[in-house]
Structure formats: structure tokens, C-alpha cells
Design a protein around this motif. Structure first.
Motif, short mmCIF file in Angstrom:
data_model
loop_
_atom_site.label_atom_id
_atom_site.label_comp_id
_atom_site.label_asym_id
_atom_site.label_seq_id
_atom_site.Cartn_x
_atom_site.Cartn_y
_atom_site.Cartn_z
N VAL A 1 1.38 6.28 -7.05
CA VAL A 1 0.21 7.09 -7.37
C VAL A 1 0.53 8.57 -7.25
CG1 VAL A 1 -2.08 7.72 -6.46
CG2 VAL A 1 -1.53 5.35 -6.88
N ASP A 2 1.40 8.92 -6.34
CA ASP A 2 1.74 10.33 -6.15
C ASP A 2 2.75 10.83 -7.18
OD1 ASP A 2 1.36 12.72 -4.64
OD2 ASP A 2 3.39 12.43 -3.83
N ALA B 1 0.83 -1.20 0.00
CA ALA B 1 0.00 0.00 0.00
C ALA B 1 0.86 1.26 0.00
CB ALA B 1 -0.94 0.00 1.21
N THR B 2 1.96 1.23 0.75
CA THR B 2 2.86 2.38 0.79
C THR B 2 3.54 2.59 -0.55
OG1 THR B 2 3.24 1.98 3.14
CG2 THR B 2 4.81 3.39 2.02
N CYS B 3 4.01 1.50 -1.16
CA CYS B 3 4.65 1.62 -2.48
C CYS B 3 3.65 2.09 -3.52
CB CYS B 3 5.24 0.27 -2.89
SG CYS B 3 6.60 -0.25 -1.85
N TYR C 1 -4.49 12.90 -2.99
CA TYR C 1 -5.47 12.48 -1.99
C TYR C 1 -5.61 10.96 -1.98
CZ TYR C 1 -6.97 17.25 -0.99
OH TYR C 1 -7.01 18.56 -0.60
N THR C 2 -5.53 10.34 -3.14
CA THR C 2 -5.58 8.88 -3.20
C THR C 2 -4.36 8.28 -2.50
OG1 THR C 2 -6.75 9.04 -5.31
CG2 THR C 2 -5.74 6.91 -4.77
N ALA C 3 -3.20 8.88 -2.71
CA ALA C 3 -1.99 8.42 -2.04
C ALA C 3 -2.11 8.57 -0.53
CB ALA C 3 -0.77 9.19 -2.56
#
Length: 98
Positions: free
Chosen positions: A55-56, A48-50, A74-76
Motif C-alpha cells: 500500500v505504501d 498485514a505487514t506485507c 496513513y493506511t499503511a
């Protein structure tokens, strides 16, 4: 030269995603072998972090419009929040264990 930090984050994120995917599949790092706990949960938190990093960074590298970059940021943030909750869940599962 202006996108060097983004490319560095992108490459490190891909390497970390490989390690997180291995943990999700059952591989346990040597540092965690002595601690019985849901290591796969840590692997999913790492993924999830990766994913949040990717995504960012990707819209910025693609030169997307500011509204798109904001939406992806915001998704990140949501992905990082989910990862934090998973790590807290791992810590709560470890309570009372040696």
C-alpha cells in the motif's frame, strides 16, 4: 534507476506475503515448531505487514499525487499498527507456556 528501492521492497514484499499466507494456512516454520501458539495469528500479522508495504509503495511507483501518497501512507501505518497488535496478542497467548 530512481525507483530501484521501491521495486526491491515490492519484490521482497511479495515473497514475504507468500510465506505469511502459508503460515495463515497452517504451515509452521521450523523455528516455531517447538513453541505451541497461534501461529496463524503471526501469519495474519505478516500479511498485514506485507500489505502495508504494498500500500505504501504502489502509489509512489504509479506516480500518484502527493495527497494520494499521504493517504496511502496513513493506511499503511494503520496496517502496521494492526500487525503490532497481533504480535502482542501472540505474545500474550504464549505467556505461561514453555
Amino acid at each position: 534507476m530512481e525507483h530501484v528501492p521501491e521495486w526491491l521492497v515490492l519484490s521482497l514484499s511479495v515473497i514475504a506475503a507468500a510465506l505469511s499466507a502459508a503460515m495463515t494456512c497452517g504451515w509452521v516454520p521450523p523455528q516455531l515448531r517447538r513453541r505451541p501458539g497461534p501461529v496463524r495469528l503471526l501469519g495474519v500479522a505478516g500479511l498485514a505487514t506485507c500489505s502495508a508495504l504494498l500500500v505504501d509503495v504502489l502509489p509512489r511507483l504509479a506516480g500518484a499525487c502527493p495527497q494520494t501518497v499521504t493517504a496511502f501512507s496513513y493506511t499503511a501505518l494503520a496496517l502496521v499498527s494492526a500487525a503490532v497488535l497481533m504480535v502482542i496478542g501472540y505474545d500474550l497467548a504464549m505467556d505461561g507456556r514453555p
